[in-house]
Design a protein around this motif. Structure first.
Motif, mmCIF file in Angstrom:
data_model
loop_
_atom_site.group_PDB
_atom_site.id
_atom_site.type_symbol
_atom_site.label_atom_id
_atom_site.label_comp_id
_atom_site.label_asym_id
_atom_site.label_seq_id
_atom_site.Cartn_x
_atom_site.Cartn_y
_atom_site.Cartn_z
ATOM 1 N N ILE A 36 0.817 -1.218 0.000
ATOM 2 C CA ILE A 36 0.000 0.000 0.000
ATOM 3 C C ILE A 36 0.850 1.267 0.000
ATOM 4 C CG2 ILE A 36 -1.973 -1.110 1.111
ATOM 5 C CD1 ILE A 36 -1.031 0.103 3.748
ATOM 6 N N ASP A 37 2.161 1.100 0.199
ATOM 7 C CA ASP A 37 3.077 2.248 0.235
ATOM 8 C C ASP A 37 4.340 1.868 -0.534
ATOM 9 O OD1 ASP A 37 4.652 4.432 0.804
ATOM 10 O OD2 ASP A 37 4.922 3.970 2.937
ATOM 11 N N PRO A 38 4.300 1.957 -1.864
ATOM 12 C CA PRO A 38 5.445 1.529 -2.687
ATOM 13 C C PRO A 38 6.739 2.271 -2.374
ATOM 14 C CG PRO A 38 3.494 1.806 -4.054
ATOM 15 C CD PRO A 38 3.162 2.376 -2.703
ATOM 16 N N GLN A 39 6.640 3.447 -1.727
ATOM 17 C CA GLN A 39 7.845 4.216 -1.393
ATOM 18 C C GLN A 39 8.520 3.714 -0.122
ATOM 19 O OE1 GLN A 39 8.765 6.457 -3.668
ATOM 20 N NE2 GLN A 39 6.900 5.794 -4.733
ATOM 21 N N HIS A 112 -3.449 5.558 3.660
ATOM 22 C CA HIS A 112 -2.378 4.561 3.777
ATOM 23 C C HIS A 112 -1.355 4.930 4.855
ATOM 24 C CE1 HIS A 112 0.018 7.327 1.233
ATOM 25 N NE2 HIS A 112 1.068 6.716 1.766
ATOM 26 N N GLU A 113 -1.272 6.214 5.208
ATOM 27 C CA GLU A 113 -0.277 6.625 6.198
ATOM 28 C C GLU A 113 -0.608 6.132 7.604
ATOM 29 O OE1 GLU A 113 1.048 10.615 6.171
ATOM 30 O OE2 GLU A 113 1.456 10.640 4.008
ATOM 31 N N TYR A 114 -1.845 5.739 7.851
ATOM 32 C CA TYR A 114 -2.196 5.167 9.151
ATOM 33 C C TYR A 114 -1.806 3.698 9.249
ATOM 34 C CZ TYR A 114 -4.959 9.370 9.863
ATOM 35 O OH TYR A 114 -5.362 10.671 10.012
ATOM 36 N N PHE A 202 -4.274 -7.094 10.937
ATOM 37 C CA PHE A 202 -3.783 -6.025 10.063
ATOM 38 C C PHE A 202 -4.339 -6.195 8.651
ATOM 39 C CE2 PHE A 202 0.141 -3.982 7.981
ATOM 40 C CZ PHE A 202 -0.252 -2.692 8.301
ATOM 41 N N LEU A 203 -4.488 -7.445 8.205
ATOM 42 C CA LEU A 203 -5.058 -7.698 6.881
ATOM 43 C C LEU A 203 -6.466 -7.121 6.768
ATOM 44 C CD1 LEU A 203 -4.037 -11.415 6.164
ATOM 45 C CD2 LEU A 203 -2.821 -9.321 5.549
ATOM 46 N N THR A 204 -7.241 -7.244 7.836
ATOM 47 C CA THR A 204 -8.601 -6.709 7.826
ATOM 48 C C THR A 204 -8.583 -5.211 7.554
ATOM 49 O OG1 THR A 204 -9.250 -8.417 9.422
ATOM 50 C CG2 THR A 204 -10.738 -6.535 9.164
ATOM 51 N N LYS A 205 -7.626 -4.503 8.142
ATOM 52 C CA LYS A 205 -7.524 -3.052 7.940
ATOM 53 C C LYS A 205 -7.032 -2.723 6.538
ATOM 54 C CE LYS A 205 -8.543 -2.972 12.285
ATOM 55 N NZ LYS A 205 -9.961 -2.823 12.687
ATOM 56 N N ILE A 206 -6.108 -3.529 6.023
ATOM 57 C CA ILE A 206 -5.619 -3.299 4.662
ATOM 58 C C ILE A 206 -6.747 -3.489 3.652
ATOM 59 C CG2 ILE A 206 -4.068 -4.192 2.879
ATOM 60 C CD1 ILE A 206 -2.058 -4.807 5.097
ATOM 61 N N SER A 207 -7.584 -4.488 3.883
ATOM 62 C CA SER A 207 -8.732 -4.695 3.011
ATOM 63 C C SER A 207 -9.634 -3.466 3.003
ATOM 64 C CB SER A 207 -9.529 -5.922 3.478
ATOM 65 O OG SER A 207 -10.732 -6.049 2.763
ATOM 66 N N LYS A 208 -9.843 -2.881 4.170
ATOM 67 C CA LYS A 208 -10.657 -1.671 4.271
ATOM 68 C C LYS A 208 -10.028 -0.534 3.458
ATOM 69 C CE LYS A 208 -13.811 1.099 6.165
ATOM 70 N NZ LYS A 208 -15.237 1.001 5.854
ATOM 71 N N ASP A 217 -11.314 -5.816 -6.013
ATOM 72 C CA ASP A 217 -10.688 -7.132 -6.182
ATOM 73 C C ASP A 217 -9.594 -7.348 -5.146
ATOM 74 O OD1 ASP A 217 -12.289 -7.866 -8.283
ATOM 75 O OD2 ASP A 217 -10.907 -7.155 -9.824
ATOM 76 N N GLU A 218 -8.752 -6.323 -4.959
ATOM 77 C CA GLU A 218 -7.692 -6.426 -3.955
ATOM 78 C C GLU A 218 -8.284 -6.562 -2.547
ATOM 79 O OE1 GLU A 218 -5.853 -4.233 -7.450
ATOM 80 O OE2 GLU A 218 -7.800 -4.324 -6.454
ATOM 81 N N ALA A 219 -9.345 -5.799 -2.287
ATOM 82 C CA ALA A 219 -9.990 -5.877 -0.970
ATOM 83 C C ALA A 219 -10.489 -7.288 -0.693
ATOM 84 C CB ALA A 219 -11.149 -4.882 -0.901
#
Length: 363
Positions: A36-39, A112-114, A202-208, A217-219
């Motif tokens: 979620i943060d390629p940098q 994404h910064e959170y 953490f995956l649950t939050k990334i899905s959100k 699709d990613e979610a």
């Protein structure tokens, strides 16, 4: 309900392996963050974790075997007070599905910064899940028996050496709070979670996050894995329900929301969503029952009171409608829609037509 995205699936599986025995906390969390943060600079993150760990080793070396409470006092004072790591409560409510958006002006940060370890290390602010993971990475370096523990309404840290157990409150600078007992052995709540299962949270939050970007699709891919890791986490079933609802697959959405309230009988948002489904499918009495349940377990849940009031008005029960809409105003005096509907109820000769409920657009 399965997204394709073969390249994303490959990268995701590399970040979060299928086999828990291949899981490494720092490696997986950093790779998930990079999705979620390629940098994200992995070296910077690892160096920061090592710097914090080294400082704590120095501070703890003066007392090689301190009692757990003293150990935690030193670590928590450094982490929460000196480094000033903290949870953004509004963002945390958003990522937990308690609010549908972060109010304008309360946060200027991209979502994404959170979540990103890089951003949280730099800004010292995240949601509970990202703060917990950074703390656990430091604890791992110090060989501290610290875990995550989750309740239906909270995520916190827990020291558990098999003899002593202390819960660590993320919202009060790491103060120690009384440990809760597991209520049902078969579900996740109030257990000391190994890092693999914590990363599953953490995956649950990334899905959100992916859902917020309309990357459905990613979610779905991430949420499916979150559900496999923590099948008894009510939030996963609730999020599945919302995704099914968006696809207008109401039978599957209803099953997911019902599973959520089975695991967490106090899940107001899931009861509300069941009410929305029943209203959409014409089961008005059941819709009212679910809206009542939602407001019953969480009185301050104004959407449930509002939906109930609007539905009462539509079905001609005007006094009940007035009562429900007045509850909305008590909870939120700024809710202009509730004032407007009340005005129509008191002044219109045909309030049923004038106050006809606008069908909720989302669960």
């Amino acid at each position: 309900m399965s997204g394709e995205k073969p390249e994303f699936q490959t990268n995701f599986r590399e970040a979060f392996p299928d086999d828990m025995h291949s899981f490494d906390l720092k490696t997986s969390v950093l790779k998930l963050s990079k999705l979620i943060d390629p940098q994200l600079d992995e070296k910077y993150c690892l160096d920061e974790i090592e710097k914090f760990s080294k400082e704590l080793r120095t501070r703890l070396s003066s007392s090689p075997s301190p009692p757990p409470a003293e150990l935690l006092k030193t670590v928590n004072s450094y982490f929460f007070k000196e480094l000033e790591f903290k949870t953004d409560e509004t963002a945390d409510k958003y990522f937990s599905g308690k609010i549908k958006k972060i109010p304008a002006g309360e946060s200027a940060k991209p979502l994404h910064e959170y979540l990103s370890v890089r951003s949280v290390l730099k800004n010292r602010t995240g949601i509970a899940a990202s703060i917990v993971l950074i703390y656990l990475m430091i604890a791992e370096e110090l060989y501290m028996p610290v875990f995550a523990a989750v309740t239906p309404n909270n995520l916190y840290l827990r020291y558990d050496d098999g003899n002593e157990m202390h819960n660590i409150d993320l919202l009060s600078e790491g103060s120690l709070i009384e440990s809760s007992r597991t209520v049902r052995d078969e579900i996740i709540y109030n257990k000391s979670l190994e890092p693999f299962y914590t990363a599953g949270l953490f995956l649950t939050k990334i899905s959100k996050y992916y859902e917020s970007r309309n990357m459905y699709d990613e979610a779905k891919i991430v949420l499916k894995r979150a559900g496999e890791v923590n099948p008894d986490l009510a939030e996963n079933h609730y999020d599945f329900g919302r995704l099914y609802f968006r696809e207008e697959n109401y039978p599957e959405a209803e099953k997911s929301f019902m599973k959520a309230v089975d695991l967490n009988p106090g899940y107001a948002e899931a009861y509300y969503s069941l009410g929305v489904i029943k209203q959409k499918t014409g089961a008005v009495r059941e819709a009212k029952d679910y809206y009542n349940k939602a407001s019953g377990v969480n009185y301050s849940f104004e959407e449930a009171h509002y939906a109930l009031g609007a539905l009462h008005a539509e079905t001609g029960n005007y006094e009940a409608a007035k009562n429900s809409l007045m509850e909305v105003i008590v909870i939120n005096p700024q809710n202009t829609d509730a004032y407007y509907k009340l005005c129509l109820l008191y002044t219109s000769p045909s309030p049923r037509d004038r106050t006809r409920s606008r069908m909720p657009s989302s669960a």
